[in-house]
Design a protein around this motif. Structure first.
Motif, mmCIF file in Angstrom:
data_model
loop_
_atom_site.group_PDB
_atom_site.id
_atom_site.type_symbol
_atom_site.label_atom_id
_atom_site.label_comp_id
_atom_site.label_asym_id
_atom_site.label_seq_id
_atom_site.Cartn_x
_atom_site.Cartn_y
_atom_site.Cartn_z
ATOM 1 N N VAL A 1 0.847 -1.201 0.000
ATOM 2 C CA VAL A 1 0.000 0.000 0.000
ATOM 3 C C VAL A 1 0.879 1.246 0.000
ATOM 4 C CG1 VAL A 1 -1.686 1.306 1.354
ATOM 5 C CG2 VAL A 1 -1.982 -1.144 1.021
ATOM 6 N N GLY A 2 2.047 1.170 0.661
ATOM 7 C CA GLY A 2 2.989 2.287 0.625
ATOM 8 C C GLY A 2 3.517 2.545 -0.769
ATOM 9 N N LEU A 3 3.767 1.484 -1.516
ATOM 10 C CA LEU A 3 4.185 1.665 -2.916
ATOM 11 C C LEU A 3 3.074 2.282 -3.749
ATOM 12 C CD1 LEU A 3 6.134 -1.645 -3.591
ATOM 13 C CD2 LEU A 3 7.066 0.635 -3.167
ATOM 14 N N LEU A 4 1.838 1.888 -3.477
ATOM 15 C CA LEU A 4 0.693 2.486 -4.171
ATOM 16 C C LEU A 4 0.558 3.961 -3.806
ATOM 17 C CD1 LEU A 4 -1.841 2.030 -5.962
ATOM 18 C CD2 LEU A 4 -3.069 1.561 -3.843
ATOM 19 N N ALA A 5 0.820 4.291 -2.547
ATOM 20 C CA ALA A 5 0.731 5.695 -2.112
ATOM 21 C C ALA A 5 1.800 6.546 -2.783
ATOM 22 C CB ALA A 5 0.861 5.779 -0.600
ATOM 23 N N ALA B 1 2.781 6.071 -5.845
ATOM 24 C CA ALA B 1 2.306 6.259 -7.216
ATOM 25 C C ALA B 1 1.156 7.259 -7.283
ATOM 26 C CB ALA B 1 1.869 4.917 -7.799
ATOM 27 N N VAL B 2 0.328 7.302 -6.262
ATOM 28 C CA VAL B 2 -0.827 8.207 -6.226
ATOM 29 C C VAL B 2 -0.635 9.150 -5.042
ATOM 30 C CG1 VAL B 2 -3.340 8.375 -6.106
ATOM 31 C CG2 VAL B 2 -2.278 6.369 -7.160
ATOM 32 N N PRO B 3 -0.163 10.371 -5.278
ATOM 33 C CA PRO B 3 0.147 11.278 -4.158
ATOM 34 C C PRO B 3 -1.047 11.649 -3.274
ATOM 35 C CG PRO B 3 1.138 12.059 -6.192
ATOM 36 C CD PRO B 3 0.237 10.913 -6.554
ATOM 37 N N ASN B 4 -2.269 11.502 -3.772
ATOM 38 C CA ASN B 4 -3.447 11.818 -2.952
ATOM 39 C C ASN B 4 -3.633 10.830 -1.802
ATOM 40 O OD1 ASN B 4 -4.007 13.963 -4.604
ATOM 41 N ND2 ASN B 4 -5.444 12.817 -5.894
ATOM 42 N N LEU B 5 -3.026 9.656 -1.891
ATOM 43 C CA LEU B 5 -3.182 8.643 -0.857
ATOM 44 C C LEU B 5 -2.168 8.758 0.278
ATOM 45 C CD1 LEU B 5 -3.845 5.479 -3.054
ATOM 46 C CD2 LEU B 5 -5.509 6.886 -1.849
ATOM 47 N N ILE B 6 -1.205 9.665 0.160
ATOM 48 C CA ILE B 6 -0.151 9.777 1.167
ATOM 49 C C ILE B 6 -0.704 10.135 2.554
ATOM 50 C CG2 ILE B 6 1.902 11.099 1.836
ATOM 51 C CD1 ILE B 6 2.751 11.016 -1.088
ATOM 52 N N PRO B 7 -1.649 11.065 2.700
ATOM 53 C CA PRO B 7 -2.175 11.332 4.057
ATOM 54 C C PRO B 7 -2.883 10.126 4.682
ATOM 55 C CG PRO B 7 -2.767 13.117 2.582
ATOM 56 C CD PRO B 7 -2.165 12.039 1.742
ATOM 57 N N ILE B 8 -3.586 9.354 3.868
ATOM 58 C CA ILE B 8 -4.260 8.157 4.378
ATOM 59 C C ILE B 8 -3.224 7.130 4.813
ATOM 60 C CG2 ILE B 8 -5.775 6.242 3.745
ATOM 61 C CD1 ILE B 8 -7.124 8.187 1.779
ATOM 62 N N TYR B 9 -2.166 6.990 4.038
ATOM 63 C CA TYR B 9 -1.120 6.027 4.365
ATOM 64 C C TYR B 9 -0.389 6.414 5.646
ATOM 65 C CZ TYR B 9 3.016 3.111 3.935
ATOM 66 O OH TYR B 9 4.023 2.223 4.187
ATOM 67 N N ASP B 10 -0.163 7.708 5.835
ATOM 68 C CA ASP B 10 0.512 8.163 7.051
ATOM 69 C C ASP B 10 -0.281 7.817 8.305
ATOM 70 O OD1 ASP B 10 2.646 9.182 5.670
ATOM 71 O OD2 ASP B 10 1.855 11.239 5.597
ATOM 72 N N VAL B 11 -1.590 7.859 8.212
ATOM 73 C CA VAL B 11 -2.442 7.535 9.361
ATOM 74 C C VAL B 11 -2.511 6.017 9.574
ATOM 75 C CG1 VAL B 11 -4.836 7.607 10.189
ATOM 76 C CG2 VAL B 11 -3.814 9.621 9.150
ATOM 77 N N MET B 12 -2.437 5.255 8.487
ATOM 78 C CA MET B 12 -2.642 3.821 8.566
ATOM 79 C C MET B 12 -1.381 3.032 8.922
ATOM 80 S SD MET B 12 -3.512 1.186 5.542
ATOM 81 C CE MET B 12 -1.804 1.199 5.116
#
Length: 88
Positions: A33-37, A39-50
């Motif tokens: 999921v981190g690799l996906l984040a 690739a898609v910069p909009n997912l970085i805040p969600i990844y930081d929380v998760m």
């Protein structure tokens, strides 16, 4: 002596292996999921929380499986000993 302390919570080591697989899978899934984040910069805040709770759960399952496996090995050692301290 072994019967006195034996609790039949986990009859075999297959349960430990399942916990080990689950913990390792959570950690690998978090990495993917981190690799996906990336690739898609909009997912970085969600990844930081998760990421922290997911890694905490994954590492906790790994630690629990190792500790349970050691506990089962210790109980097996107690079962192999007789009351006078000698092996069967």
């Amino acid at each position: 002596m072994g019967e006195k302390y034996k609790i039949e919570l986990l009859p075999d080591s297959k349960t430990c292996y399942r916990y080990l697989q689950a913990g390792f899978s959570i950690i690998v899934l978090t990495f993917l999921v981190g690799l996906l984040a990336l690739a898609v910069p909009n997912l970085i805040p969600i990844y930081d929380v998760m990421v922290m709770p997911a890694l905490f759960v994954g590492l906790g399952l790994l630690l629990y499986s190792v500790g349970t496996h050691l506990h089962i090995m210790h109980l097996n050692m107690l079962e192999m000993r007789e009351e006078d301290g000698s092996h069967k």
